[in-house]
Scaffold this active site. Structure first.
Site, PDB file in Angstrom:
ATOM      1  N   LYS A 130       0.749  -1.359  -0.055  1.00 24.55           N
ATOM      2  CA  LYS A 130       0.260   0.267  -0.015  1.00 24.55           C
ATOM      3  C   LYS A 130       0.466   1.319   0.072  1.00 24.55           C
ATOM      4  O   LYS A 130       2.220   1.342   0.038  1.00 24.55           O
ATOM      5  CB  LYS A 130      -0.910  -0.048   1.624  1.00 24.55           C
ATOM      6  CG  LYS A 130      -2.087  -1.547   1.082  1.00 24.55           C
ATOM      7  CD  LYS A 130      -2.529  -1.776  -0.365  1.00 24.55           C
ATOM      8  CE  LYS A 130      -3.512  -2.183  -0.564  1.00 24.55           C
ATOM      9  NZ  LYS A 130      -3.375  -3.769  -0.126  1.00 24.55           N
TER      10      LYS A 130
HETATM   11  C1  PLP Z   1      -9.360  -2.732  -1.597  1.00 25.57           C
HETATM   12  C2  PLP Z   1      -9.322  -3.574  -0.462  1.00 25.57           C
HETATM   13  N1  PLP Z   1      -9.720  -3.738   0.466  1.00 25.57           N
HETATM   14  C3  PLP Z   1      -8.988  -4.484   2.101  1.00 25.57           C
HETATM   15  C4  PLP Z   1      -8.206  -5.131   1.510  1.00 25.57           C
HETATM   16  C5  PLP Z   1      -8.019  -5.362   2.263  1.00 25.57           C
HETATM   17  O1  PLP Z   1      -6.681  -5.247   3.177  1.00 25.57           O
HETATM   18  P1  PLP Z   1      -5.406  -6.574   4.031  1.00 25.57           P
HETATM   19  O2  PLP Z   1      -5.143  -7.058   2.826  1.00 25.57           O
HETATM   20  O3  PLP Z   1      -4.569  -5.607   5.112  1.00 25.57           O
HETATM   21  O4  PLP Z   1      -6.437  -7.226   4.911  1.00 25.57           O
HETATM   22  C6  PLP Z   1      -6.776  -4.801   0.167  1.00 25.57           C
HETATM   23  C7  PLP Z   1      -6.034  -5.339   0.202  1.00 25.57           C
HETATM   24  O5  PLP Z   1      -5.286  -5.625   0.706  1.00 25.57           O
HETATM   25  C8  PLP Z   1      -7.365  -4.078  -0.496  1.00 25.57           C
HETATM   26  O6  PLP Z   1      -6.700  -3.751  -1.658  1.00 25.57           O
END
Ligand code: PLP
Length: 411
Positions: A198
């Site tokens: 990110k």
């Molecule tokens: C749009 C979106 N929502 C939710 C997530 C979930 O985040 P995490 O991987 O930190 O759980 C991600 C990505 O990783 C994402 O790109």
């Protein structure tokens, strides 16, 4: 007859967000992690790093409340739980997003209802959401995909007219703006991810934000096993997990926060340069950013017209990889989310299929004809990795490689 060898191109390795070459991790993070360890307090219930992170993140976005949690998925889960759907209530979401934004809906006993997307932005629109609203709709989740904001004015007026709360999934859209306002602060709750790829990262981590005091209280409790820390007679008030971020991760996030504006700016500068360079190349469309929007380019996405460029996005991706060492992702998530087994075969808890057993048939009707934008959007998309360490040299290399590949494919 003499043959001349084709000119050789010196390959460039692009910076990657999976290691130090494409990240901003450095001495500042090391210093703060060291400081955190020296305090001997690694839980955020007693430490100061996560609290500082939450305060500074709220200030940065200009929101009343920010709470850190363990991931973007956790952020979306607690946002949904804060809204407290009844089992079988419906939550409108998008057919193109990360699974971490979708399975929390099922964990909370609600039914995801997939809205179609605009194939130009891959985002849901007020129109596609409106087509999904029913008397069971309890919330709307919008994902600002690739850092490009959804049409929030239209979506918010639709949601407000139906009195439906809006969760903004801003995992990919740090500091993106819609009509001058940061996304995540326009709807009722905003959700961020600090995962490795990110805009800023701690490897894993998440943050939720809100301006609503009552929702903020629930978000806090949902991160903390619903234990009323600081209350006169604290208890575990309702079902909730431990989603707390630890102090080590909080320390890294705090250092990363200082670099966020720079990272976003760099991504925008280089992405805009690539768009300028590719302008007018037949068969390719550069990212469409609607007037009033500021995109922060989590990735850089092209639309490839397979009628003009034989082989389409897949053919172009192959050429870029084989001949220039440039990796990209045609089709992004490969298929619409509703075609993943968890939804298409309703794989949830044991063999129960719950909560799908509570769903209206129309809510779980995934007939492809209902999703023209999703299918055409995935057909044409080519996702180029992007990060803050890209320079003019990288942009020139990518542009030159794309020109060459398109020329070869169309001759
Ligand atoms: C749009 C979106 N929502 C939710 C997530 C979930 O985040 P995490 O991987 O930190 O759980 C991600 C990505 O990783 C994402 O790109």
């Amino acid at each position: 007859m003499t043959t001349t060898a084709p000119p050789t191109v010196e390959l460039i390795t692009l910076p990657s967000d999976q290691d130090t070459s494409g990240r901003t991790l450095g001495d500042e993070e090391i210093a703060l992690v060291t400081e955190a360890i020296r305090t001997g307090t690694l839980t955020s219930t007693k430490g100061q790093f996560v609290k500082k992170l939450e305060k500074r993140f709220a200030e940065l976005l200009g929101v009343k409340h920010a709470y850190a949690c363990t991931s973007g998925s956790a952020a979306v889960h607690i946002a949904i739980a804060a809204i407290d759907p009844e089992p079988g209530d419906e939550i409108i979401t998008t057919s193109i997003t990360d699974m971490g934004a979708l399975t929390p809906i099922l964990y909370q006993g609600a039914i995801p209802v997939f809205a179609d997307v605009d194939p130009k932005t891959w985002n849901v629109t007020a129109e596609t959401i409106a087509a999904c609203i029913s008397e069971k709709t309890k919330a709307i989740i919008v994902t600002h995909l690739f850092g490009n904001p959804c049409e929030m004015d239209a979506i918010m007026s639709l949601a407000r007219s139906h009195k439906i709360p809006v969760i903004e999934d801003t995992a990919q859209a740090f500091l993106a703006k819609h009509n001058g306002q940061y996304v995540a602060t326009i709807g009722d709750i905003g959700c961020f991810s600090l995962q490795q790829g990110k805009h800023i990262t701690t490897g894993e981590g998440g943050i939720v934000v809100t301006n609503d005091d009552a929702l903020a209280r629930r978000l806090f409790l949902l991160i903390n096993k619903a234990f009323g820390y600081g209350d006169q007679n604290p208890d575990h008030y309702f079902i909730a997990l431990n989603y707390r971020l630890n102090e080590l991760t909080g320390a890294v996030a705090l250092a990363q926060l200082d670099k966020l504006h720079w990272s976003v700016q760099q991504r925008q500068i280089t992405a805009n340069k690539l768009s300028e360079k590719l302008l007018g190349l037949r068969g390719l469309e550069t990212p469409f950013v609607a007037p009033g929007n500021e995109c922060t380019f989590w990735k850089y996405c092209l639309r490839v017209d397979g009628d003009v460029i034989p082989g389409g996005a897949v053919g172009l991706a192959k050429k870029l990889k084989d001949e220039r060492g440039i990796f990209s992702a045609p089709r992004y998530i490969q298929k619409p989310a509703f075609q993943c087994q968890v939804f298409s075969e309703q794989r949830t808890f044991g063999n129960s299929r719950w909560p799908f057993t509570l769903a209206r048939p129309e809510a779980v009707d995934y007939t492809p004809a209902k999703f023209p934008g999703t299918f055409s959007g995935l057909e044409s998309i080519l996702v180029l990795p992007w990060n803050e360490r890209y320079t003019d040299e990288h942009v020139n290399y990518i542009a030159d490689s794309i020109y060459q590949a398109v020329q070869d494919l169309t001759k």
